[in-house]
Design an enzyme around this catalytic site. Structure first.
Site, PDB file in Angstrom:
ATOM      1  N   LYS A   1     -52.876  33.605   8.448  1.00 45.66           N
ATOM      2  CA  LYS A   1     -52.921  32.160   8.674  1.00 45.66           C
ATOM      3  C   LYS A   1     -53.040  31.917  10.170  1.00 45.66           C
ATOM      4  O   LYS A   1     -52.197  32.346  10.953  1.00 45.66           O
ATOM      5  CB  LYS A   1     -51.665  31.496   8.117  1.00 45.66           C
ATOM      6  CG  LYS A   1     -51.608  30.004   8.438  1.00 45.66           C
ATOM      7  CD  LYS A   1     -50.512  29.299   7.677  1.00 45.66           C
ATOM      8  CE  LYS A   1     -50.404  27.856   8.106  1.00 45.66           C
ATOM      9  NZ  LYS A   1     -49.407  27.119   7.322  1.00 45.66           N
TER      10      LYS A   1
ATOM     11  N   LYS B   1     -56.529  31.705   5.752  1.00 47.97           N
ATOM     12  CA  LYS B   1     -56.510  30.258   5.966  1.00 47.97           C
ATOM     13  C   LYS B   1     -56.756  29.957   7.422  1.00 47.97           C
ATOM     14  O   LYS B   1     -56.155  30.625   8.263  1.00 47.97           O
ATOM     15  CB  LYS B   1     -55.123  29.759   5.542  1.00 47.97           C
ATOM     16  CG  LYS B   1     -54.902  28.302   5.768  1.00 47.97           C
ATOM     17  CD  LYS B   1     -53.499  27.950   5.349  1.00 47.97           C
ATOM     18  CE  LYS B   1     -53.262  26.499   5.693  1.00 47.97           C
ATOM     19  NZ  LYS B   1     -51.886  26.142   5.518  1.00 47.97           N
TER      20      LYS B   1
END
Ligand code: PBG
Length: 328
Positions: free
Chosen positions: A196, A254
């Site tokens: 992330k 992400k």
């Protein structure tokens, strides 16, 4: 001799194109993010996410039924925690009557076969808007991991199928896995946000939950000490491998579109399912440009979703899930 190979033969019309098409989007690909708030009869549009809403529990039941009827089978829950319940230690995160815990039960009561995944992170509960406990301008790692483990057990008790830690503390997958095992939740899965990045594309999401880091002295204004530097590639593999060793069932990259090189790299490297989160800012960009008439909404949406799957996503968390199914 004129070329024997003419690639255009396989592009002659839609019938032949569909016969040789490699990547097909279907309802099974999607994980639908849902924003939940307190109240009754609430369906509030998020200003920076046109046609995306926060729902109160009564309305979320209707929404989930509709998703199920459309063939969408998995949801990812986020809660907007009232300001007065936010602190810097997490008093509310394990409340069995907390909004998240009630939401899990409400959805499981309404639609028992729907796969319910829950966001596990401190930021919606943090008065500073951080994913960890803040002390002297630092985000505490191990104390936060312990809190996330308690949060995970609490979500499992309420009936969550998967917990989805989105915080990026080191070692938290192991801490969470051990806590779930200790409490007997051996079948509760973990979908880890493994790679992330500290991204500017999360802005609209922070509007949706009112969870942006606060602007105050001695409080870090960004999440760069825990989320990854977007310049890095090898680190994404390392993060992902560690999470798998620690017990993650599904790993995630992400944001989506700017990170498809990372998605492919991880897909080639690991043998667990890979999820991709097409985040709020990606959604907002498409909605804004198409509202101006500058791009074709459905065409751009499908091109992006297909690209994400083609890059290696087994699961796509996307605010476009309903739009895409309607289009299909
Ligand atoms: C918070 C969290 C964020 C998102 C998912 N979980 C925001 C952040 O890290 O600040 C972003 C999702 C999106 O932008 O759609 N732990």
């Amino acid at each position: 001799m004129y070329p024997l190979i003419r690639n255009r033969r396989l592009r002659k019309n839609e019938t032949i194109r569909s016969l040789v098409r490699e990547t097909i989007i279907s309802p099974n690909d999607f994980l639908v993010p849902l924003f939940i708030c307190e109240g009754k009869g609430v369906k509030e549009e998020i200003a920076s996410m046109p046609n995306y809403y926060r729902y109160s529990l009564d309305f979320i039941k209707k929404e989930v039924k509709e998703l199920w009827q459309m063939g969408l089978r998995s949801v990812l829950l986020f809660v907007k925690v009232p300001d007065e319940l936010k602190d810097n230690k997490g008093a509310e995160v394990t409340n069995p009557d907390g909004l998240m815990q009630r939401a899990i039960k409400a959805i499981k009561d309404t639609c028992p076969d729907m796969i319910v995944m829950t966001d596990v992170a401190f930021d919606p509960y943090s008065k500073y808007g951080h994913d960890g406990i803040v002390e002297n301008g630092l985000i505490l790692n191990d104390e936060t991991s312990e809190l996330l483990a308690e949060m995970s057990v609490s979500h499992a008790e309420a009936g969550a199928d998967f917990v989805a830690p989105s915080d990026m503390m080191d070692g938290r997958i192991l801490t969470i896995r051990e806590a779930l095992e200790d409490e007997g939740f051996i079948n509760t899965g973990i979908m880890s946000y493994s790679a992330k990045y500290a991204s500017a594309f999360y802005g609209p999401f922070r509007d949706a939950l009112d969870s942006a880091p606060v602007d105050a002295q001695n409080i870090p204004k960004d999440k760069k000490t825990y989320q990854m530097d977007y310049a890095n590639r090898f680190e994404a593999i390392r993060e992902t491998q560690l999470d798998i060793e620690e017990g993650a069932d599904i790993v995630m990259v992400k944001p989506g579109l700017c990170y498809l090189d990372i998605v492919r790299e991880i897909k080639n490297e690991v043998d667990v399912p890979v999820a991709v989160y097409q985040v709020s800012g990606e959604y907002a960009m498409v909605k804004a440009a198409t509202a101006q008439g500058w791009l074709d909404h459905d065409a751009v949406m499908m091109e992006q979703l297909t690209a994400i799957k083609r890059a290696g996503a087994n699961i796509i968390a996307s605010y476009f899930a309903k739009d895409a199914i309607k289009f299909l």
